[in-house]
Design an enzyme around this catalytic site. Structure first.
Site, PDB file in Angstrom:
ATOM      1  CG  HIS A  18      -6.814   2.135   0.503  1.00  0.00           C
ATOM      2  ND1 HIS A  18      -5.661   1.393   0.369  1.00  0.00           N
ATOM      3  CD2 HIS A  18      -7.523   1.555   1.502  1.00  0.00           C
ATOM      4  CE1 HIS A  18      -5.682   0.397   1.236  1.00  0.00           C
ATOM      5  NE2 HIS A  18      -6.794   0.471   1.938  1.00  0.00           N
ATOM      6  CB  SER A  26      -9.384  -1.277   1.577  1.00  0.00           C
ATOM      7  OG  SER A  26     -10.334  -2.131   2.171  1.00  0.00           O
ATOM      8  CG  HIS A  61     -10.722  -1.443   7.115  1.00  0.00           C
ATOM      9  ND1 HIS A  61     -10.330  -1.555   8.430  1.00  0.00           N
ATOM     10  CD2 HIS A  61      -9.721  -1.971   6.375  1.00  0.00           C
ATOM     11  CE1 HIS A  61      -9.126  -2.114   8.476  1.00  0.00           C
ATOM     12  NE2 HIS A  61      -8.737  -2.377   7.243  1.00  0.00           N
ATOM     13  CE  LYS A  86      -3.731   0.666   4.468  1.00  0.00           C
ATOM     14  NZ  LYS A  86      -5.050   0.552   5.047  1.00  0.00           N
ATOM     15  CG  ASP A 138     -11.062   4.434   6.419  1.00  0.00           C
ATOM     16  OD1 ASP A 138      -9.999   4.811   5.886  1.00  0.00           O
ATOM     17  OD2 ASP A 138     -11.141   3.446   7.184  1.00  0.00           O
ATOM     18  CD  GLU A 183     -13.238   1.543   3.377  1.00  0.00           C
ATOM     19  OE1 GLU A 183     -12.463   1.323   2.434  1.00  0.00           O
ATOM     20  OE2 GLU A 183     -13.526   0.707   4.241  1.00  0.00           O
ATOM     21  CG  ASN A 213      -1.896  -1.136   1.212  1.00  0.00           C
ATOM     22  OD1 ASN A 213      -2.480  -1.442   0.173  1.00  0.00           O
ATOM     23  ND2 ASN A 213      -2.074  -1.781   2.343  1.00  0.00           N
TER      24      ASN A 213
HETATM   25  C1  LIG Z   1      -5.473   0.012   6.358  1.00  0.00           C
HETATM   26  C2  LIG Z   1      -6.823   0.552   6.657  1.00  0.00           C
HETATM   27  C3  LIG Z   1      -7.159   1.015   7.929  1.00  0.00           C
HETATM   28  C4  LIG Z   1      -6.261   0.817   9.119  1.00  0.00           C
HETATM   29  O1  LIG Z   1      -5.164   1.654   9.102  1.00  0.00           O
HETATM   30  P1  LIG Z   1      -3.864   1.193   9.927  1.00  0.00           P
HETATM   31  O2  LIG Z   1      -3.133   2.465  10.141  1.00  0.00           O
HETATM   32  O3  LIG Z   1      -3.150   0.209   9.084  1.00  0.00           O
HETATM   33  O4  LIG Z   1      -4.374   0.613  11.209  1.00  0.00           O
HETATM   34  C5  LIG Z   1      -8.387   1.596   8.112  1.00  0.00           C
HETATM   35  N1  LIG Z   1      -9.260   1.699   7.100  1.00  0.00           N
HETATM   36  C6  LIG Z   1      -8.987   1.250   5.882  1.00  0.00           C
HETATM   37  C7  LIG Z   1      -9.990   1.404   4.794  1.00  0.00           C
HETATM   38  C8  LIG Z   1      -7.759   0.650   5.620  1.00  0.00           C
HETATM   39  O5  LIG Z   1      -7.504   0.166   4.408  1.00  0.00           O
END
Ligand SMILES: *Cc1c(COP(=O)(O)O)cnc(C)c1O
Length: 372
Positions: A210, A182, A134, A230, A207, A178, A48
């Protein structure tokens, strides 16, 4: 054998029978999307690190400087003595990037969502979650004690129906979605979703794990959260919002209050990465461009983000396709339930600014040949 060990063995045997057991594989990442796994050099399409910033010399140098100056750890929780200068600087820069009054950095994105949702809603309130959200969005909603409903993925008619039927019965209403999903790589219809939320006085949390730095379109929600792990190549999570919201979370988000502050090197590295994101737009545009090159070559619908799913169906078939690609030097890890819904096991291809056009074309041609 103890009942504990027997429980673990029996549960693992059940997972094995369904091809759903997970195993760790030691993986050393290197420059140019390269990884070494099981002694073999591969090109990774499963990271990522969309802009290759976790290995950028400027990001590494910023982390090293903070490590030398402020030490390996924060030493305490943020509200005690763990609020070190790199964190303060990072929060200012994140808020500015998102066009918000303030930002708050958490230990991870997962912790941010747990703390955020539980601080804002509770018993008597309603949380509406996109069905493909997620795991940590669902975990936050469940932990909050609010009533939780899923709406069909990106289906605003379904969401409107839930709001119309339920809004009046609840105090606060929070919608969780989101910017870029993801495991599917598609985007939420944010302008329309935000307008719908406003009609019903529901709050929206986007969220942006990504999206940040690679797909920024779609408008800003009142609550924008994401991760430093990421595109920013480091570790940690954040939320950006209006000042009173961030001040409330500072006092009330339990996964913020009762945990140690992020290490200085993580914050400084993320800040250096964010500066590169803003200074180098051509780098930020590259992963989506490569994803579109790939979908065009495969005859798939045009990519909406650097994430392209190749749907396979059952887990064993997804594992077999992944193994065949690995044999020719491409790492595309298979994604299985419960990370994705049953019957939708897939390869999740993630493109990075570090990939070359030839690597992308090579992967596309290999998939075409294997699936022919
Ligand atoms: C990776 C991810 C998270 C979590 O983030 P981390 O910092 O890795 O705990 C939360 N939401 C989504 C959509 C993700 O892909």
């Amino acid at each position: 054998m103890s009942s504990l060990d027997a429980f673990a063995e029996k549960t693992l045997a059940d997972l094995d029978a369904k091809t759903l057991r997970r195993n760790l594989v030691a993986t050393a990442r290197g420059a140019g999307a390269g990884v070494v796994r099981g002694g073999k050099a591969l090109v990774s399409f499963s990271c990522n690190d969309y802009l290759g910033l976790s290995l950028d010399p400027r990001v590494i140098a910023a982390g090293q400087a903070a490590l030398a100056r402020y030490g390996a750890g924060a030493g305490a929780s943020r509200l005690v003595t763990g609020n070190h200068p790199p964190l303060v600087a990072l929060e200012e820069r994140l808020a500015a990037h998102k066009g918000k009054e303030a930002a708050l950095v958490f230990g991870s994105g997962y912790l941010a969502n747990l703390g955020l949702v539980t601080a804002l809603v509770g018993a008597g309130d309603l949380v509406l979650v996109d069905a493909l959200g997620h795991s940590c969005l669902f975990a936050g909603a469940q932990l909050s004690g609010a009533t939780m409903l899923r709406f069909r993925h990106n289906d605003l008619d379904h969401l409107r129906g839930q709001l119309a039927a339920r809004r009046a019965r609840h105090g606060r209403v929070l919608i969780l979605t989101e910017r870029v999903f993801s495991m599917d790589g598609d985007r939420a219809p944010l302008p329309d979703l935000l307008a719908l939320a406003a009609e019903y006085d529901a709050w929206t949390l986007v969220d942006d794990a990504h999206g940040l730095g690679v797909v920024e379109a779609g408008g800003r929600a009142p609550l924008e959260m994401g991760t430093l792990s990421k595109t920013l190549g480091s570790y940690g999570g954040y939320v950006c919002a209006a000042r009173p919201v961030v001040d409330l979370l500072t006092s009330r988000a339990r996964s913020f209050v009762y945990t140690t502050g992020l290490p200085p090197a993580c914050a400084a590295a993320a800040l250096a990465a964010l500066e590169i994101v803003e200074a180098e737009p051509e780098r930020a545009a590259r992963p989506l461009g490569l994803a579109r090159r790939f979908t065009a070559r495969l005859g798939l619908p045009e990519a909406e983000s650097p994430i392209v799913p190749i749907l396979v169906g059952e887990a064993p078939a997804a594992l077999a396709l992944s193994a065949a690609l690995e044999a020719r030097g491409d790492l595309v890890v298979a994604i299985r339930p419960p990370t994705v819904p049953a019957g939708t096991a897939r390869l999740r291809v993630a493109f990075s600014a570090a990939h070359t056009e030839a690597q992308v074309d090579g992967l596309a041609d290999a998939i075409l040949a294997l699936r022919a």
